[in-house]
Design a protein around this motif. Structure first.
Motif, PDB file in Angstrom:
ATOM      1  N   SER A  18      52.618  46.644  39.781  1.00 11.36           N
ATOM      2  CA  SER A  18      51.160  46.823  39.777  1.00 11.36           C
ATOM      3  C   SER A  18      50.511  45.467  39.483  1.00 11.36           C
ATOM      4  CB  SER A  18      50.724  47.907  38.785  1.00 11.36           C
ATOM      5  OG  SER A  18      51.148  47.575  37.494  1.00 11.36           O
ATOM      6  N   THR A  19      49.186  45.432  39.419  1.00 14.79           N
ATOM      7  CA  THR A  19      48.478  44.150  39.491  1.00 14.79           C
ATOM      8  C   THR A  19      48.761  43.210  38.319  1.00 14.79           C
ATOM      9  OG1 THR A  19      46.755  45.273  40.737  1.00 14.79           O
ATOM     10  CG2 THR A  19      46.220  43.111  39.882  1.00 14.79           C
ATOM     11  N   PHE A  20      48.495  43.651  37.085  1.00 17.65           N
ATOM     12  CA  PHE A  20      48.731  42.740  35.968  1.00 17.65           C
ATOM     13  C   PHE A  20      50.216  42.363  35.836  1.00 17.65           C
ATOM     14  CE2 PHE A  20      49.808  41.753  31.572  1.00 17.65           C
ATOM     15  CZ  PHE A  20      49.030  40.613  31.391  1.00 17.65           C
ATOM     16  N   THR A  75      31.842  46.167  40.587  1.00 12.23           N
ATOM     17  CA  THR A  75      32.876  45.322  41.171  1.00 12.23           C
ATOM     18  C   THR A  75      32.257  44.505  42.297  1.00 12.23           C
ATOM     19  OG1 THR A  75      35.188  45.312  41.876  1.00 12.23           O
ATOM     20  CG2 THR A  75      33.760  46.902  42.952  1.00 12.23           C
ATOM     21  N   VAL A  76      32.754  43.312  42.470  1.00 15.08           N
ATOM     22  CA  VAL A  76      32.221  42.401  43.479  1.00 15.08           C
ATOM     23  C   VAL A  76      33.168  42.413  44.676  1.00 15.08           C
ATOM     24  CG1 VAL A  76      31.589  40.011  43.972  1.00 15.08           C
ATOM     25  CG2 VAL A  76      31.159  40.973  41.698  1.00 15.08           C
ATOM     26  N   GLN A  77      32.633  42.705  45.841  1.00 17.55           N
ATOM     27  CA  GLN A  77      33.513  42.816  47.009  1.00 17.55           C
ATOM     28  C   GLN A  77      33.973  41.454  47.514  1.00 17.55           C
ATOM     29  OE1 GLN A  77      31.067  46.110  48.968  1.00 17.55           O
ATOM     30  NE2 GLN A  77      33.169  46.638  49.470  1.00 17.55           N
ATOM     31  N   GLY A  98      37.891  46.293  36.443  1.00 17.85           N
ATOM     32  CA  GLY A  98      38.976  47.184  36.016  1.00 17.85           C
ATOM     33  C   GLY A  98      39.935  46.598  34.997  1.00 17.85           C
ATOM     34  N   LEU A  99      40.573  45.490  35.323  1.00 17.04           N
ATOM     35  CA  LEU A  99      41.597  44.919  34.435  1.00 17.04           C
ATOM     36  C   LEU A  99      41.143  43.598  33.832  1.00 17.04           C
ATOM     37  CD1 LEU A  99      44.728  45.432  36.727  1.00 17.04           C
ATOM     38  CD2 LEU A  99      44.441  46.461  34.494  1.00 17.04           C
ATOM     39  N   PRO A 119      33.460  39.628  36.572  1.00 20.23           N
ATOM     40  CA  PRO A 119      32.449  40.185  37.475  1.00 20.23           C
ATOM     41  C   PRO A 119      31.012  39.825  37.095  1.00 20.23           C
ATOM     42  CG  PRO A 119      33.993  41.883  36.744  1.00 20.23           C
ATOM     43  CD  PRO A 119      34.363  40.643  36.037  1.00 20.23           C
ATOM     44  N   ASP A 120      30.700  39.836  35.792  1.00 23.00           N
ATOM     45  CA  ASP A 120      29.328  39.513  35.373  1.00 23.00           C
ATOM     46  C   ASP A 120      28.945  38.093  35.780  1.00 23.00           C
ATOM     47  OD1 ASP A 120      28.743  41.978  34.277  1.00 23.00           O
ATOM     48  OD2 ASP A 120      29.603  41.470  32.326  1.00 23.00           O
ATOM     49  N   ASP A 121      29.906  37.173  35.641  1.00 28.38           N
ATOM     50  CA  ASP A 121      29.644  35.773  36.012  1.00 28.38           C
ATOM     51  C   ASP A 121      29.387  35.651  37.516  1.00 28.38           C
ATOM     52  OD1 ASP A 121      30.270  34.725  33.335  1.00 28.38           O
ATOM     53  OD2 ASP A 121      32.321  35.332  33.812  1.00 28.38           O
TER      54      ASP A 121
END
Length: 302
Positions: A39-41, A130-132, A88-89, A108-110
């Motif tokens: 998985s991702t992490f 989330t940013v696409q 998400g992570l 994401p906020d940045d």
């Protein structure tokens, strides 16, 4: 194996033209999922440390001090940047990136602030913040325009994430928007095109020829949808501007742990013994653990 390469024409063409460990004329290559990297992490952990993610990273202090990919590069004075457009992570990645001595970390906020995106619109579209990826590539280009020293930039794309991707009709629209599979296929096509456009934009930069670019999937697509009947699946993996030629060509068997020494090697580092962590430099003539003992044995040893 039988990945539907029609969905990713640009990525297929790239992978066939340039160095991709494990490919032949019918197969665009890639790595095997081993336990501790599926998985991702965990895949980021395994590729940075050459050690499978089988303990809880945050509760295993020895891993925080381990000489990893980013720490070795840090010692050579590179400016290192990590960003992620998916909330998400992000918390887990942020802590990991801090431990790894990565200098600049953006979430994401940045990205939302820097790109002047509308948070309410993002949440309405996706259900969460989330940013696409179209925007993610824009952010990457913005950062790269500020760089004049040796650097690493690491970021994830997210639009093709299971179960149904983050469909963006402004990128590639499907005629059958009610069909989850068709929306996901549109996400995959969009990703391939946008990645290609991004890589193309780098060719005009002064640092391009002197920069090792590594593109890989973090793990195999989970479940059977879109890959039904596919055998011998791999996560995609290719190198651009690598500074060496693989001793044994490109037909190799490997897993996430082998990325740690291989990425360093692609940047022209020489690695004594051609191994770091449990990983093997794929540019060398040393066999990987998958090649030596097979994936099943590797998984049971892990």
């Amino acid at each position: 194996g039988n990945q539907d390469t029609n969905l990713i024409p640009e990525i297929t063409e790239l992978a066939q033209q340039i160095l991709s460990c494990k490919k032949n004329k019918n197969h665009i290559g890639g790595g095997l999922d081993a336990i501790g990297s599926t998985s991702t992490f965990p895949s980021m952990h395994s590729r940075s440390l050459g050690i499978p993610n089988i303990t809880i990273y945050s509760k295993t202090p020895i891993l925080h001090h381990y000489k990893s990919l980013y720490k070795i590069i840090h010692a050579y004075g590179y400016r290192q940047i990590f960003f992620q457009g998916n909330s998400g992570l992000y918390k887990q990645f942020k802590q990991f990136a801090i431990d790894q001595k990565i200098d600049e970390i953006y979430g994401p906020d940045d990205l939302i602030q820097r790109l002047a995106l509308d948070t309410a619109d993002l949440i309405k579209k996706q259900g969460y913040k989330t940013v696409q990826d179209k925007e993610t590539f824009t952010f990457a280009k913005q950062i790269l325009d500020t760089i004049s020293e040796p650097f690493t930039l690491t970021f994830f794309t997210i639009d093709t994430h299971a179960p149904s991707g983050l469909y963006d009709p402004d990128c590639i629209k499907t005629d059958d928007e009610m069909n989850e599979d068709e929306r996901l296929k549109a996400c995959v096509r969009c990703e391939s095109r946008e990645l290609n456009k991004f890589l193309d934009s780098l060719k005009r930069k002064t640092y391009y020829d002197n920069t090792s670019i590594v593109v890989f999937g973090d793990h195999l697509f989970p479940g059977s949808r879109l890959v039904k009947g596919a055998t011998n699946r791999r996560w995609i993996n290719f190198f651009i501007n690598e500074s060496k030629v693989p001793v044994h060509g490109e037909n190799r068997l490997y897993s996430d742990i082998d990325m740690f020494p291989t990425i360093l090697s692609s940047m022209n580092f020489d690695i004594e013994g051609n191994r770091l962590g449990f990983g093997t430099d794929l540019f060398s003539d040393k066999r990987t653990l998958v090649e030596s003992i097979g994936l099943d044995s590797l998984n049971s040893e892990i």
